[in-house]
Design an enzyme around this catalytic site. Structure first.
Site, PDB file in Angstrom:
ATOM      1  N   ALA A  60       3.547   1.854  -9.368  1.00 53.14           N
ATOM      2  CA  ALA A  60       2.757   0.616  -9.449  1.00 53.14           C
ATOM      3  C   ALA A  60       3.592  -0.642  -9.299  1.00 53.14           C
ATOM      4  CB  ALA A  60       2.019   0.570 -10.787  1.00 53.14           C
ATOM      5  N   ARG A 105       5.236  -1.756  -6.598  1.00 55.89           N
ATOM      6  CA  ARG A 105       5.275  -2.427  -5.294  1.00 55.89           C
ATOM      7  C   ARG A 105       4.276  -1.774  -4.348  1.00 55.89           C
ATOM      8  NH1 ARG A 105      10.861  -0.273  -2.358  1.00 55.89           N
ATOM      9  NH2 ARG A 105      10.407   1.967  -2.526  1.00 55.89           N
ATOM     10  N   SER A 111      -1.977   9.852   3.577  1.00 51.84           N
ATOM     11  CA  SER A 111      -1.690   9.121   4.807  1.00 51.84           C
ATOM     12  C   SER A 111      -2.434   9.798   5.949  1.00 51.84           C
ATOM     13  CB  SER A 111      -0.189   9.143   5.090  1.00 51.84           C
ATOM     14  OG  SER A 111       0.097   8.699   6.401  1.00 51.84           O
ATOM     15  N   TYR A 133       7.998  13.746   6.652  1.00 57.40           N
ATOM     16  CA  TYR A 133       7.057  12.981   5.828  1.00 57.40           C
ATOM     17  C   TYR A 133       5.637  13.457   6.096  1.00 57.40           C
ATOM     18  CZ  TYR A 133       4.163   9.002   4.372  1.00 57.40           C
ATOM     19  OH  TYR A 133       3.189   8.209   3.805  1.00 57.40           O
TER      20      TYR A 133
END
Length: 252
Positions: free
Chosen positions: A17, A19, A139, A152
C-alpha cells in the site's frame, strides 16, 4: 457475476500500500467511506504520510508477503477484515537469454504467486467468518504472456489460476473472489516500458477496481488497455497472444 460488496463501512487490508496501485487503492477505499484500512508494506515508514493524512482509519502493518511469519502476524492483528486486496507484486525486466532468469523467475513467483497463496491461507478463516471478499490484483499479462516480460507473465498466469481455484473453492463458504487485469499503469514498475504502451493513472485504476468489486464483477479490467484486451482475449485467446507477441517487434 458475484454478489455485490459495499465499500462504505468496510474494513480492508491492502498489501503493497505504500506506492503505485496499492497506495491508490488504499486512498480510494478511504475516500469512499471504508471504516478502516490496514495499509501494509515491507517498510512501515513508507506509510507514515498515508496514516498522517487519514488518521486512525489507517492501521499500518509491516508485511512482506514472502515471509510466512509476518503473514501469520498480520492475520492475527487484522481479524476484522472484510476486503483483502492482494496487490503486492514483483517485476524484474529480463530476457530468456539472461543468465539470471531462473533467479528472477523464482523471486517473481515468490511474491506474485506464493505470496498470495500465503495470504489466502492466513486470512481464509477471517474472511469466511465475515463473508468477505478477496481481490487479486493481477495483470493482462496473466491472461496471455507478454514476451517482453516472460517470467513476470508466467507468475501472473499462476496467480490467475489460483484466483480461479479459490473462487470455486470459497464460493460455498460465502467468500467472493475477484481477479483484476489491468494493462500498463503509470507506476515505478512500468517506467521502463516502451513508449507505445499508453499508461493509465493509478487513481483511475483504483476507482475502477472498487467499482468492479461493488458491482460483483468476477474479472475486472480497470483501464482502457485492459478493457480492449479483455474483449480480445474472450473473443479469441490466440488473437490476444499474437497481439502481445507483436509488441516485441514494434520499434520503441
Amino acid at each position: 457475476m458475484l454478489g455485490s460488496t459495499r465499500i462504505d463501512g468496510s474494513v480492508a487490508l491492502v498489501t503493497g500500500a505504500n506506492r503505485g496501485i496499492g497506495r491508490a487503492i488504499a486512498e480510494a477505499l478511504l475516500e469512499r467511506g471504508a471504516a478502516k484500512v490496514y495499509a501494509t508494506a515491507r517498510d512501515p515508514k513508507t506509510l507514515v504520510a498515508l496514516q498522517e493524512r487519514y488518521g486512525s482509519r489507517v492501521v499500518v502493518l509491516r508485511l512482506d508477503v514472502t515471509d510466512a511469519d509476518q503473514v501469520a502476524e498480520a492475520a492475527r492483528a487484522a481479524t476484522d477484515v472484510d476486503l483483502l486486496f492482494n496487490n503486492a507484486g514483483a517485476f524484474e525486466p529480463t530476457e530468456l537469454s539472461d543468465e539470471r532468469i531462473l533467479d528472477v523467475a523464482r523471486r517473481e513467483m515468490e511474491v506474485n504467486y506464493f505470496g498470495i497463496l500465503r495470504m489466502l491461507r492466513g486470512f481464509e478463516d477471517t474472511l469466511v467468518r465475515r463473508g468477505g471478499a478477496i481481490i487479486n490484483v493481477s495483470s493482462a499479462a496473466g491472461l496471455s504472456n507478454v514476451p517482453l516480460q516472460p517470467t513476470y507473465s508466467a507468475s501472473k498466469a499462476a496467480q490467475h489460476s489460483l484466483t480461479q481455484a479459490s473462487r470455486a473453492l470459497l464460493a460455498g463458504r460465502g467468500v467472493t473472489v475477484h481477479g483484476v487485469y489491468p494493462g500498463p499503469v503509470d507506476t515505478d514498475m512500468t517506467k521502463d516500458l516502451p513508449p507505445q504502451f499508453e499508461k493509465t493513472a493509478p487513481d483511475a485504476v483504483a476507482n475502477k477496481i472498487l467499482d468492479g468489486v461493488e458491482a460483483g464483477d468476477e474479472d475486472i479490467f480497470p483501464d482502457p488497455f485492459g478493457v480492449a484486451f479483455g474483449e480480445q482475449f474472450h473473443a479469441s485467446p490466440k488473437a490476444a497472444e499474437r497481439q502481445l507477441a507483436a509488441i516485441v517487434a514494434t520499434p520503441a
